[in-house]
Design a protein around this motif. Structure first.
Motif, PDB file in Angstrom:
ATOM      1  N   ALA A   1      -7.164   0.552   3.392  1.00 53.73           N
ATOM      2  CA  ALA A   1      -6.306   1.738   3.308  1.00 53.73           C
ATOM      3  C   ALA A   1      -6.216   2.198   1.862  1.00 53.73           C
ATOM      4  N   ASP A   2      -5.841   3.465   1.713  1.00 51.06           N
ATOM      5  CA  ASP A   2      -5.472   3.942   0.385  1.00 51.06           C
ATOM      6  C   ASP A   2      -3.972   3.708   0.207  1.00 51.06           C
TER       7      ASP A   2
ATOM      8  N   ILE B   1     -10.343   9.631   4.935  1.00 49.23           N
ATOM      9  CA  ILE B   1     -10.986   8.321   4.940  1.00 49.23           C
ATOM     10  C   ILE B   1     -12.038   8.232   6.046  1.00 49.23           C
TER      11      ILE B   1
ATOM     12  N   ASP C   1      -8.286   6.050  -4.648  1.00 53.74           N
ATOM     13  CA  ASP C   1      -9.141   7.033  -3.994  1.00 53.74           C
ATOM     14  C   ASP C   1      -9.662   6.480  -2.669  1.00 53.74           C
ATOM     15  N   TYR C   2      -9.326   7.161  -1.572  1.00 57.11           N
ATOM     16  CA  TYR C   2      -9.682   6.673  -0.234  1.00 57.11           C
ATOM     17  C   TYR C   2     -11.181   6.476  -0.015  1.00 57.11           C
TER      18      TYR C   2
ATOM     19  N   THR D   1      -6.245  -1.340  -0.119  1.00 56.52           N
ATOM     20  CA  THR D   1      -5.619  -1.529  -1.396  1.00 56.52           C
ATOM     21  C   THR D   1      -4.477  -2.523  -1.259  1.00 56.52           C
TER      22      THR D   1
ATOM     23  N   LEU E   1      -9.310   1.949   9.292  1.00 57.15           N
ATOM     24  CA  LEU E   1      -9.091   2.635   8.023  1.00 57.15           C
ATOM     25  C   LEU E   1      -7.828   3.477   8.123  1.00 57.15           C
TER      26      LEU E   1
ATOM     27  N   CYS F   1      -5.331   6.302   5.868  1.00 55.91           N
ATOM     28  CA  CYS F   1      -4.919   7.111   4.725  1.00 55.91           C
ATOM     29  C   CYS F   1      -3.752   7.965   5.205  1.00 55.91           C
TER      30      CYS F   1
END
Length: 145
Positions: free
Chosen positions: A10-11, A74, A44-45, A37, A66, A68
């Protein structure tokens, strides 16, 4: 047989939801491969989509998640990789159809759009649903990669 490993990344917008879904993966009997993260600081995704795509390509996981803010950015980044079929899902129905008809191997979620219970439902449905196959769906999925 060891539990299936699911890569997850993930962002910053998706960090909290990633942490919640990691616990959900364990509850569902899977092992999680956390690719970051690791906090709420801005990142940054595309970097995390690339990490997950690499994990799939290297065989460290067969499927991934994933996250974001919306799931859109993403998923676009992930789908640049030919072996990835990332689908943004907003409910259990979209998660089920992404697997049945598109053989999606990555679930993309929007942390700013979904509540935790809907996100958990998407995850559980995505992981429990098989690709339908058949000539029509197999032909179409083949054209994706």
């Amino acid at each position: 047989m060891p539990p299936e490993t699911i890569a997850i990344a993930a962002d910053h917008a998706g960090f909290e939801l990633k942490e919640l879904l990691k616990a959900e993966l364990v509850r569902l009997g899977f092992q999680s491969l956390d690719l970051g993260t690791n906090g709420p600081e801005s990142v940054d995704y595309p970097d995390f989509a690339d990490k997950l795509a690499a994990a799939l390509k290297e065989g460290r996981a067969a499927r991934g998640v994933l996250i974001c803010g919306t799931g859109i950015g993403i998923s676009i980044a992930a789908n640049r990789h030919r072996h990835v079929r990332a689908a943004v899902c907003h409910d259990g129905t979209s998660a089920r159809l992404a697997r049945q008809h598109n053989n999606a191997n990555v679930l993309a979620l929007g942390a700013r759009l979904l509540g935790p219970e809907v996100a958990k439902d998407c995850l559980e449905t995505f992981l429990a649903t098989a690709f339908e196959g058949g000539e029509r769906h197999t032909r179409r999925v083949g054209k994706l990669s």
